[in-house]
Scaffold this motif. Structure first.
Motif, PDB file in Angstrom:
ATOM      1  N   PRO A 125      27.579  88.501  72.784  1.00 39.40           N
ATOM      2  CA  PRO A 125      27.192  88.571  73.876  1.00 39.40           C
ATOM      3  C   PRO A 125      26.479  87.306  74.644  1.00 39.40           C
ATOM      4  O   PRO A 125      25.761  86.527  73.793  1.00 39.40           O
ATOM      5  N   GLY A 126      26.876  87.070  75.651  1.00 39.70           N
ATOM      6  CA  GLY A 126      26.211  85.798  76.446  1.00 39.70           C
ATOM      7  C   GLY A 126      27.075  84.833  76.509  1.00 39.70           C
ATOM      8  O   GLY A 126      26.837  83.556  77.378  1.00 39.70           O
ATOM      9  N   TRP A 127      27.901  84.606  75.553  1.00 38.14           N
ATOM     10  CA  TRP A 127      28.861  83.558  75.543  1.00 38.14           C
ATOM     11  C   TRP A 127      30.095  83.622  76.275  1.00 38.14           C
ATOM     12  O   TRP A 127      30.634  84.710  76.513  1.00 38.14           O
ATOM     13  N   LEU A 128      30.255  82.595  77.057  1.00 31.76           N
ATOM     14  CA  LEU A 128      31.517  82.496  78.100  1.00 31.76           C
ATOM     15  C   LEU A 128      32.705  81.832  77.487  1.00 31.76           C
ATOM     16  O   LEU A 128      32.355  81.001  77.003  1.00 31.76           O
ATOM     17  N   LEU A 129      33.867  82.244  78.170  1.00 40.87           N
ATOM     18  CA  LEU A 129      34.893  81.404  77.843  1.00 40.87           C
ATOM     19  C   LEU A 129      35.062  80.570  78.950  1.00 40.87           C
ATOM     20  O   LEU A 129      34.935  80.610  79.953  1.00 40.87           O
ATOM     21  N   VAL A 130      35.119  79.092  78.568  1.00 40.38           N
ATOM     22  CA  VAL A 130      35.428  78.161  79.589  1.00 40.38           C
ATOM     23  C   VAL A 130      36.713  77.432  79.345  1.00 40.38           C
ATOM     24  O   VAL A 130      37.270  77.412  78.162  1.00 40.38           O
ATOM     25  N   GLU A 131      37.234  76.443  80.261  1.00 40.16           N
ATOM     26  CA  GLU A 131      38.000  75.386  79.796  1.00 40.16           C
ATOM     27  C   GLU A 131      39.491  76.064  79.588  1.00 40.16           C
ATOM     28  O   GLU A 131      40.193  75.649  78.457  1.00 40.16           O
ATOM     29  N   GLU A 132      39.856  77.053  80.222  1.00 40.53           N
ATOM     30  CA  GLU A 132      41.032  77.655  80.026  1.00 40.53           C
ATOM     31  C   GLU A 132      41.111  78.361  78.681  1.00 40.53           C
ATOM     32  O   GLU A 132      42.153  78.168  78.079  1.00 40.53           O
ATOM     33  N   GLY A 133      40.017  78.952  77.949  1.00 36.80           N
ATOM     34  CA  GLY A 133      39.891  79.510  76.709  1.00 36.80           C
ATOM     35  C   GLY A 133      39.796  78.705  75.764  1.00 36.80           C
ATOM     36  O   GLY A 133      40.292  79.344  74.664  1.00 36.80           O
ATOM     37  N   THR A 134      39.619  77.319  75.891  1.00 41.30           N
ATOM     38  CA  THR A 134      39.585  76.485  74.649  1.00 41.30           C
ATOM     39  C   THR A 134      38.105  76.273  74.325  1.00 41.30           C
ATOM     40  O   THR A 134      37.995  75.343  73.370  1.00 41.30           O
ATOM     41  N   ALA A 135      37.236  76.841  74.944  1.00 39.26           N
ATOM     42  CA  ALA A 135      35.929  76.548  74.373  1.00 39.26           C
ATOM     43  C   ALA A 135      34.998  77.612  74.908  1.00 39.26           C
ATOM     44  O   ALA A 135      35.317  78.360  75.641  1.00 39.26           O
ATOM     45  N   LEU A 136      33.614  77.592  74.445  1.00 44.14           N
ATOM     46  CA  LEU A 136      32.872  78.839  74.383  1.00 44.14           C
ATOM     47  C   LEU A 136      31.478  78.185  74.659  1.00 44.14           C
ATOM     48  O   LEU A 136      30.970  77.247  74.130  1.00 44.14           O
ATOM     49  N   THR A 137      30.931  78.889  75.818  1.00 41.55           N
ATOM     50  CA  THR A 137      29.567  78.281  76.228  1.00 41.55           C
ATOM     51  C   THR A 137      28.394  79.172  76.595  1.00 41.55           C
ATOM     52  O   THR A 137      28.738  80.370  76.871  1.00 41.55           O
ATOM     53  N   ARG A 138      27.304  78.836  76.367  1.00 38.23           N
ATOM     54  CA  ARG A 138      26.132  79.697  76.533  1.00 38.23           C
ATOM     55  C   ARG A 138      24.974  78.844  76.985  1.00 38.23           C
ATOM     56  O   ARG A 138      24.628  77.800  76.109  1.00 38.23           O
TER      57      ARG A 138
END
Ligand code: H2B
Length: 108
Positions: A29-42
């Motif tokens: 929870p709290g982590w987001l998919l970014v960069e077309e699903g190639t990275a995880l950020t929070r």
């Protein structure tokens, strides 16, 4: 539901498919998919620089132990963490395990 935070990063993991990524995303929870699903950020918010740096050092400790290293943007009272597995060119289980270990540093 697996206990991701208690699992171990292992070098050589392969890139996850979209279904596996979405299933694991539910567990961090709290982590987001970014960069077309190639990275995880929070983004983690703190009271001041001292707290932010304590967090950064705890993350560095986890990363060293796991031999899996995040990109960190360090600001006065926040830190943006980003996980991706460069060896695989995208997300692997290692990124979700490491994200869960970092989340476990903080109260929910
Ligand atoms: N960290 C991240 N985020 N991705 C990797 O692919 C990676 C790493 N590979 N840390 C590890 C180090 C590898 O290069 C070394 C040789 O174990």
């Amino acid at each position: 539901m697996t206990d991701l935070a208690s699992r171990h990063c292992v070098n050589g993991r392969t890139k996850l498919d979209d279904a596996a990524i979405l299933a694991l995303l539910d567990e961090v929870p709290g982590w987001l998919l970014v960069e077309e699903g190639t990275a995880l950020t929070r983004t983690f918010a703190f009271a001041d620089y001292w707290e932010t740096m304590a967090f950064v050092n705890a993350v560095a400790w986890i990363a060293h132990g796991a031999d899996h290293h995040p990109d960190l943007s360090v600001h006065y009272n926040r830190c943006v963490a980003r996980w991706s597995t460069h060896d695989a060119g995208g997300l692997t289980e290692n990124d979700f395990i490491a994200a869960a270990k970092v989340s476990a540093l903080l109260p929910r």
